[in-house]
Design a protein around this motif. Structure first.
Motif, mmCIF file in Angstrom:
data_model
loop_
_atom_site.group_PDB
_atom_site.id
_atom_site.type_symbol
_atom_site.label_atom_id
_atom_site.label_comp_id
_atom_site.label_asym_id
_atom_site.label_seq_id
_atom_site.Cartn_x
_atom_site.Cartn_y
_atom_site.Cartn_z
ATOM 1 N N VAL A 246 0.840 -1.143 -0.044
ATOM 2 C CA VAL A 246 0.105 0.183 0.107
ATOM 3 C C VAL A 246 0.917 1.186 -0.011
ATOM 4 N N VAL A 247 0.615 1.964 -0.977
ATOM 5 C CA VAL A 247 1.408 3.335 -1.023
ATOM 6 C C VAL A 247 0.477 4.419 -1.152
ATOM 7 N N ARG A 248 0.978 5.630 -0.315
ATOM 8 C CA ARG A 248 0.017 6.797 -0.223
ATOM 9 C C ARG A 248 0.416 7.926 -0.678
ATOM 10 N N PHE A 249 -0.137 8.805 -1.352
ATOM 11 C CA PHE A 249 -0.036 10.067 -1.965
ATOM 12 C C PHE A 249 -0.731 11.119 -1.615
ATOM 13 N N ASP A 250 -0.078 12.215 -0.971
ATOM 14 C CA ASP A 250 -1.051 13.351 -0.570
ATOM 15 C C ASP A 250 -0.779 14.619 -1.510
ATOM 16 N N GLN A 251 -2.052 15.149 -1.856
ATOM 17 C CA GLN A 251 -1.914 16.495 -2.624
ATOM 18 C C GLN A 251 -2.636 17.492 -1.724
ATOM 19 N N VAL A 252 -2.511 18.559 -2.094
ATOM 20 C CA VAL A 252 -3.618 19.622 -1.665
ATOM 21 C C VAL A 252 -4.034 20.484 -2.830
ATOM 22 N N ALA A 253 -5.483 20.482 -2.994
ATOM 23 C CA ALA A 253 -6.015 21.129 -4.009
ATOM 24 C C ALA A 253 -6.593 22.461 -3.408
ATOM 25 N N VAL A 254 -6.498 23.462 -4.200
ATOM 26 C CA VAL A 254 -7.359 24.620 -4.063
ATOM 27 C C VAL A 254 -8.133 24.821 -4.915
ATOM 28 N N ARG A 255 -9.579 24.929 -4.678
ATOM 29 C CA ARG A 255 -10.571 25.181 -5.978
ATOM 30 C C ARG A 255 -11.332 26.647 -5.678
ATOM 31 N N SER A 256 -11.770 27.014 -6.794
ATOM 32 C CA SER A 256 -12.357 28.282 -6.605
ATOM 33 C C SER A 256 -13.920 27.866 -6.251
ATOM 34 N N THR A 257 -14.863 28.791 -6.033
ATOM 35 C CA THR A 257 -16.281 28.504 -5.893
ATOM 36 C C THR A 257 -17.123 27.540 -7.066
ATOM 37 N N GLU A 258 -16.812 28.120 -8.430
ATOM 38 C CA GLU A 258 -17.431 27.441 -9.348
ATOM 39 C C GLU A 258 -16.935 25.995 -9.562
ATOM 40 N N GLN A 259 -15.485 25.879 -9.256
ATOM 41 C CA GLN A 259 -14.900 24.445 -9.386
ATOM 42 C C GLN A 259 -15.493 23.525 -8.314
ATOM 43 N N LEU A 260 -15.652 24.018 -7.114
ATOM 44 C CA LEU A 260 -16.193 23.377 -6.158
ATOM 45 C C LEU A 260 -17.692 22.978 -6.297
ATOM 46 N N ILE A 261 -18.498 23.818 -7.021
ATOM 47 C CA ILE A 261 -19.847 23.534 -7.261
ATOM 48 C C ILE A 261 -19.966 22.416 -8.474
ATOM 49 N N GLY A 262 -18.959 22.513 -9.437
ATOM 50 C CA GLY A 262 -18.579 21.523 -10.375
ATOM 51 C C GLY A 262 -18.292 20.140 -10.026
ATOM 52 N N LEU A 263 -17.427 20.256 -8.881
ATOM 53 C CA LEU A 263 -17.109 18.773 -8.267
ATOM 54 C C LEU A 263 -18.357 18.223 -7.626
ATOM 55 N N GLN A 264 -19.257 18.801 -7.242
ATOM 56 C CA GLN A 264 -20.358 18.453 -6.568
ATOM 57 C C GLN A 264 -21.314 17.668 -7.500
ATOM 58 N N LEU A 265 -21.444 18.215 -8.751
ATOM 59 C CA LEU A 265 -22.217 17.716 -9.766
ATOM 60 C C LEU A 265 -21.613 16.433 -10.529
ATOM 61 N N SER A 266 -20.527 16.183 -10.078
ATOM 62 C CA SER A 266 -19.523 15.227 -10.706
ATOM 63 C C SER A 266 -19.873 13.891 -9.775
ATOM 64 N N ASN A 267 -20.590 13.989 -8.549
ATOM 65 C CA ASN A 267 -20.790 12.795 -7.739
ATOM 66 C C ASN A 267 -22.000 11.960 -7.999
ATOM 67 N N SER A 268 -21.918 10.791 -7.758
ATOM 68 C CA SER A 268 -23.304 9.863 -8.265
ATOM 69 C C SER A 268 -24.673 10.436 -7.385
ATOM 70 N N TYR A 269 -24.285 10.880 -6.291
ATOM 71 C CA TYR A 269 -25.246 11.090 -5.318
ATOM 72 C C TYR A 269 -25.968 12.635 -5.346
ATOM 73 N N SER A 270 -25.170 13.471 -6.445
ATOM 74 C CA SER A 270 -25.674 14.853 -6.626
ATOM 75 C C SER A 270 -25.343 15.308 -7.974
ATOM 76 N N THR A 271 -25.855 14.309 -8.977
ATOM 77 C CA THR A 271 -25.661 14.751 -10.522
ATOM 78 C C THR A 271 -26.633 15.584 -10.868
ATOM 79 N N PRO A 272 -26.407 16.396 -11.877
ATOM 80 C CA PRO A 272 -27.732 17.167 -12.687
ATOM 81 C C PRO A 272 -28.897 16.304 -12.640
ATOM 82 N N ALA A 273 -28.896 15.108 -13.102
ATOM 83 C CA ALA A 273 -30.043 14.343 -13.185
ATOM 84 C C ALA A 273 -30.901 13.996 -11.825
ATOM 85 N N GLN A 274 -30.017 13.951 -11.014
ATOM 86 C CA GLN A 274 -30.781 13.800 -9.611
ATOM 87 C C GLN A 274 -31.424 14.932 -9.227
#
Length: 263
Positions: free
Chosen positions: A197-225
């Motif tokens: 098992v190998v672990r990698f850590d990153q730090v992501a910094v997102r804008s408001t619109e990018q964070l909203i877009g991320l939520q729409l990529s999830n199976s539990y909060s898609t545009p279709a849902q």
């Protein structure tokens, strides 16, 4: 568990645009560990829009990118054309029918955040019959639930999502049951019982619109849902996020855990 081919319908573009890339160090590790030299046949099982397949293509002979969702495959094909990548074979298929896909002997199999949708024991048994003796099985995840601290903005998103979709984690026309054991425990009982098992850590910094877009990529909060409520969901989420942090910059520590299994 049977994969719902509709779980990510309408999320394909958001998935490709807003999901984070895997770290370069991960692919360097795989290239070194398995001697990737443009001769290997690799399976990206549950490939989505090709997040892994597109990165591996330059290192191997052929990537077989398999997913049950036609929309995800279409998205991946478009990205491959855009980047001039021609050695990915995109194929619609399900992990439950792995042995009927007509795949050649495989040198490497990657399941990136897709293993949890599968019959986890059966797929490993099936892979035992279609992989070379020295093949590796790579399972990518964020690690066992609860091992990575949630970012401070996560409860803000969860509250808005719950107001629109409830607290049950949806997945297409059904819900998503959490695994009852760790991936490592499952794999240890399989033919691929030698595990690293190998672990990698990153730090992501997102804008408001990018964070909203991320939520729409999830199976539990898609545009279709969300349906007709998508626009108001985005507005309410934007307002809540900016109330939490008016800077419009949202940081997250991202853990990628690579479970590398061999015979």
């Amino acid at each position: 568990m049977t994969v719902d081919p509709h779980a990510f319908v309408s999320a394909e573009d958001h998935y490709a645009r807003f999901r984070p890339r895997y770290p370069d160090d991960l692919f360097a590790l795989l290239a070194d560990r398995f001697g990737l030299d443009s001769t290997q046949h690799v399976l990206d099982l549950g490939c989505g829009p090709g997040t892994v397949a597109l990165e591996l293509a330059s290192m191997v002979n052929t990537v077989f990118a398999v997913d049950p969702a036609a929309g995800m495959l279409k998205q991946g094909q478009a990205l491959a054309v855009e980047h001039g990548i021609r050695n990915i074979r995109w194929q619609q298929g399900d992990s439950n029918a792995l042995l009927s896909l007509g795949l050649p002997p495989l040198d490497l199999v990657v399941m990136a955040k897709s293993y949890h949708w599968m019959d986890r024991v059966q797929v490993l048994d099936d892979l035992d019959g279609i992989t070379t003796e020295q093949a590796g099985i790579i399972i990518l995840s964020a690690g066992p639930p609860g091992t990575t601290p949630l970012p401070g903005w996560a409860p803000v998103v969860a509250d808005v999502r719950a107001a629109y979709l409830g607290t049950t984690r949806r997945a297409g026309s059904g819900t998503y049951p959490e695994p009852t054991e760790t991936y490592q425990s499952t794999v240890e009982r399989s033919p691929f019982s030698t595990i690293e098992v190998v672990r990698f850590d990153q730090v992501a910094v997102r804008s408001t619109e990018q964070l909203i877009g991320l939520q729409l990529s999830n199976s539990y909060s898609t545009p279709a849902q969300l349906g007709e409520r998508q626009e108001s969901f985005e507005e309410d989420l934007r307002r809540a996020l900016l109330a939490y942090d008016p800077s419009g910059r949202y940081e997250e520590s991202i853990r990628t855990e690579a479970l590398i299994a061999t015979r």
